[in-house]
Design an enzyme around this catalytic site. Structure first.
Site, PDB file in Angstrom:
ATOM      1  N   ASP A 206       0.845  -1.190   0.000  1.00  0.00           N
ATOM      2  CA  ASP A 206       0.000   0.000   0.000  1.00  0.00           C
ATOM      3  C   ASP A 206       0.880   1.240   0.000  1.00  0.00           C
ATOM      4  O   ASP A 206       1.809   1.349   0.814  1.00  0.00           O
ATOM      5  CB  ASP A 206      -0.914  -0.010   1.229  1.00  0.00           C
ATOM      6  CG  ASP A 206      -2.067   0.966   1.087  1.00  0.00           C
ATOM      7  OD1 ASP A 206      -1.842   2.167   1.311  1.00  0.00           O
ATOM      8  OD2 ASP A 206      -3.180   0.527   0.766  1.00  0.00           O
ATOM      9  N   ILE A 207       0.621   2.169  -0.921  1.00  0.00           N
ATOM     10  CA  ILE A 207       1.413   3.400  -1.000  1.00  0.00           C
ATOM     11  C   ILE A 207       1.029   4.310   0.162  1.00  0.00           C
ATOM     12  O   ILE A 207      -0.150   4.584   0.388  1.00  0.00           O
ATOM     13  CB  ILE A 207       1.185   4.126  -2.339  1.00  0.00           C
ATOM     14  CG1 ILE A 207       1.534   3.202  -3.503  1.00  0.00           C
ATOM     15  CG2 ILE A 207       2.030   5.402  -2.406  1.00  0.00           C
ATOM     16  CD1 ILE A 207       1.234   3.804  -4.870  1.00  0.00           C
ATOM     17  N   ASN A 214      -2.363  12.760  -4.913  1.00  0.00           N
ATOM     18  CA  ASN A 214      -3.451  13.158  -5.807  1.00  0.00           C
ATOM     19  C   ASN A 214      -3.967  14.556  -5.487  1.00  0.00           C
ATOM     20  O   ASN A 214      -4.243  15.360  -6.393  1.00  0.00           O
ATOM     21  CB  ASN A 214      -4.594  12.149  -5.716  1.00  0.00           C
ATOM     22  CG  ASN A 214      -4.323  10.883  -6.502  1.00  0.00           C
ATOM     23  OD1 ASN A 214      -3.593  10.896  -7.501  1.00  0.00           O
ATOM     24  ND2 ASN A 214      -4.880   9.765  -6.060  1.00  0.00           N
ATOM     25  N   HIS A 219      -4.452  13.983 -10.379  1.00  0.00           N
ATOM     26  CA  HIS A 219      -4.565  12.553 -10.657  1.00  0.00           C
ATOM     27  C   HIS A 219      -3.645  12.107 -11.803  1.00  0.00           C
ATOM     28  O   HIS A 219      -3.256  10.935 -11.849  1.00  0.00           O
ATOM     29  CB  HIS A 219      -6.019  12.197 -10.972  1.00  0.00           C
ATOM     30  CG  HIS A 219      -6.903  12.211  -9.767  1.00  0.00           C
ATOM     31  ND1 HIS A 219      -6.992  11.146  -8.900  1.00  0.00           N
ATOM     32  CD2 HIS A 219      -7.706  13.175  -9.249  1.00  0.00           C
ATOM     33  CE1 HIS A 219      -7.819  11.435  -7.914  1.00  0.00           C
ATOM     34  NE2 HIS A 219      -8.269  12.671  -8.104  1.00  0.00           N
ATOM     35  N   ASP A 223      -1.323   9.008 -11.349  1.00  0.00           N
ATOM     36  CA  ASP A 223      -1.260   7.859 -12.263  1.00  0.00           C
ATOM     37  C   ASP A 223       0.172   7.566 -12.689  1.00  0.00           C
ATOM     38  O   ASP A 223       0.565   6.400 -12.848  1.00  0.00           O
ATOM     39  CB  ASP A 223      -2.115   8.120 -13.502  1.00  0.00           C
ATOM     40  CG  ASP A 223      -3.607   8.001 -13.220  1.00  0.00           C
ATOM     41  OD1 ASP A 223      -3.966   7.531 -12.123  1.00  0.00           O
ATOM     42  OD2 ASP A 223      -4.407   8.372 -14.101  1.00  0.00           O
ATOM     43  N   TYR A 240       8.441 -14.828 -12.710  1.00  0.00           N
ATOM     44  CA  TYR A 240       7.351 -15.760 -12.457  1.00  0.00           C
ATOM     45  C   TYR A 240       6.593 -15.432 -11.172  1.00  0.00           C
ATOM     46  O   TYR A 240       5.656 -16.134 -10.814  1.00  0.00           O
ATOM     47  CB  TYR A 240       7.859 -17.210 -12.409  1.00  0.00           C
ATOM     48  CG  TYR A 240       9.115 -17.424 -11.605  1.00  0.00           C
ATOM     49  CD1 TYR A 240       9.051 -17.595 -10.233  1.00  0.00           C
ATOM     50  CD2 TYR A 240      10.353 -17.461 -12.228  1.00  0.00           C
ATOM     51  CE1 TYR A 240      10.201 -17.802  -9.491  1.00  0.00           C
ATOM     52  CE2 TYR A 240      11.509 -17.672 -11.491  1.00  0.00           C
ATOM     53  CZ  TYR A 240      11.422 -17.839 -10.125  1.00  0.00           C
ATOM     54  OH  TYR A 240      12.567 -18.025  -9.401  1.00  0.00           O
ATOM     55  N   GLU A 249      -4.277   2.527  -4.736  1.00  0.00           N
ATOM     56  CA  GLU A 249      -2.858   2.426  -4.420  1.00  0.00           C
ATOM     57  C   GLU A 249      -2.487   1.085  -3.820  1.00  0.00           C
ATOM     58  O   GLU A 249      -1.423   0.942  -3.211  1.00  0.00           O
ATOM     59  CB  GLU A 249      -2.454   3.547  -3.450  1.00  0.00           C
ATOM     60  CG  GLU A 249      -3.076   3.448  -2.075  1.00  0.00           C
ATOM     61  CD  GLU A 249      -4.401   4.173  -1.952  1.00  0.00           C
ATOM     62  OE1 GLU A 249      -4.687   4.680  -0.847  1.00  0.00           O
ATOM     63  OE2 GLU A 249      -5.160   4.233  -2.930  1.00  0.00           O
ATOM     64  N   ARG A 269      13.484  -5.565  -0.189  1.00  0.00           N
ATOM     65  CA  ARG A 269      14.224  -5.025  -1.328  1.00  0.00           C
ATOM     66  C   ARG A 269      13.340  -4.077  -2.137  1.00  0.00           C
ATOM     67  O   ARG A 269      13.780  -3.007  -2.566  1.00  0.00           O
ATOM     68  CB  ARG A 269      14.726  -6.180  -2.203  1.00  0.00           C
ATOM     69  CG  ARG A 269      15.597  -5.734  -3.368  1.00  0.00           C
ATOM     70  CD  ARG A 269      16.348  -6.922  -3.960  1.00  0.00           C
ATOM     71  NE  ARG A 269      15.457  -7.972  -4.411  1.00  0.00           N
ATOM     72  CZ  ARG A 269      15.335  -9.156  -3.819  1.00  0.00           C
ATOM     73  NH1 ARG A 269      16.030  -9.431  -2.728  1.00  0.00           N
ATOM     74  NH2 ARG A 269      14.508 -10.068  -4.300  1.00  0.00           N
TER      75      ARG A 269
END
Length: 347
Positions: A206-207, A214, A219, A223, A240, A249, A269
């Site tokens: 989650d950002i 925003n 926006h 984006d 994979y 987000e 990381r």
């Protein structure tokens, strides 16, 4: 022509991207009867790090009964480096057919790049392919690429190109089933039952404070942040590993590895890569990450809920961290919900 039509029908009846390469090499093997035909994908880190490798997705020989492939969980360091087989790299980057003389004769065709990961089809024959045969292979590959594009349109987020939420359930069940086939090590066998099978992991990303981005920059800039973050996900995680945008987000990762420390390292990381990256106009942002191992009785909703609880804990305790649900339970920071069951689905 009836054989060709039948093979094309077989190819386009699949809706699973992981299985498409098998009918593709089968069609070429049955139509041309080569000594060998194989599909390779370029996987691994960014090219400037020199760590990209060739992963064999499907292979058939003239006497094969079933297709073979490198296992999805293959240790990437054991695969051949991209630069060690230059004719494959040349065919892929120049998007042209490359021929390597000798016995056997090798003809290499470029295959559609999948969001940054290109590939090739390699055909081995006793002598060079006829012009008509090369045109046939090229035509089949065009149909294959068009079909892949249709699947991408329905299965991927239009902004980021990551897998979308509606594909999550099927992939979750497949990855969960695969863990029973993966090799195990001593440390894994000694792990407690509360940690599940321990080979497959689900992480929720989650950002932090994305609403501020925003609100302050608009926006369009928001984006752009989402798009750049998705690109960093592809560079950080393995080819994979399954990467999803769940909306807004929120992002999800399904990955396979042997030990909890390896899963924690992969997510850490990525957190560090985001923290260091300078986003245009916005500058630095951070992410909060929670992850959990998959258990034998898990449904997608069960596993997602555990990882989401770990994310919520991170949000409430400073953000910009990676937390394991199992560790939080062990430390007494969270309490296991023993009533959690798999009788319903969230997605």
């Amino acid at each position: 022509m009836s054989d060709l039509a039948n093979h094309l029908a077989d190819l386009t009846r699949f809706r699973d991207r992981d299985l498409l390469d098998i009918p593709l090499v089968g069609a070429i093997r049955d139509l041309l009867r080569p000594d060998r035909v194989a599909i390779y994908r370029r996987v691994g880190e960014a090219k400037d790090l020199g760590e990209e490798r060739w992963l064999m997705r499907a292979q058939l020989t003239s006497d094969s009964v079933v297709a073979t492939a490198d296992p999805a969980w293959a240790e990437i360091s054991t695969l051949p480096r991209v630069g060690e087989i230059p004719y494959r790299l040349q065919a892929m980057e120049a998007q042209t057919v490359i021929e390597v003389g000798g016995v056997p004769h090798i003809t290499v065709f470029p295959v559609l790049a999948e969001y940054g990961f290109g590939g090739v089809m390699e055909i081995q024959t006793p002598k060079p392919l006829e012009v008509a045969d090369k045109l046939l292979v090229s035509s089949i590959l065009r149909i294959y690429c068009n079909f892949v594009s249709l699947l991408d349109y329905s299965e991927r987020d239009t902004l980021t190109g990551l897998l979308n939420r509606k594909t999550f359930d099927v992939a979750f069940l497949k990855v969960s089933a695969q863990q029973t086939l993966m090799p195990r090590d001593i440390d894994h066998d000694r792990r407690s039952a509360s940690e599940g099978l321990g080979n497959c992991w689900l992480g929720v990303i989650d950002i932090d404070h994305f609403k501020r981005v925003n609100d302050r920059y608009g926006h369009l800039i928001g984006d752009e942040v989402l798009l750049l973050l998705s690109r960093l996900m592809r560079v950080t995680f393995r080819s994979y590993d399954r990467l999803y945008r769940f909306g807004g987000e929120e992002f999800v990762v399904l990955l396979s590895c042997h030990k909890p420390i390896d899963a924690a390292g992969a997510f850490e990381r990525f957190r560090c890569n985001i923290e260091k990256y300078v986003f245009p106009q916005v500058g630095h942002i951070t992410v909060s990450i929670g992850f959990t191992c998959l258990r034998p009785t898990d449904t997608p909703s069960n596993a997602f809920e555990r990882a989401d609880k770990a994310v919520y804990y991170v949000k409430e305790h400073g953000r910009n961290r990676v937390c394991s649900y199992a560790d939080l339970i062990e430390q007494g920071e969270l309490i296991e919900d023993m009533k959690q069951s798999g009788d319903f689905e969230m997605f």
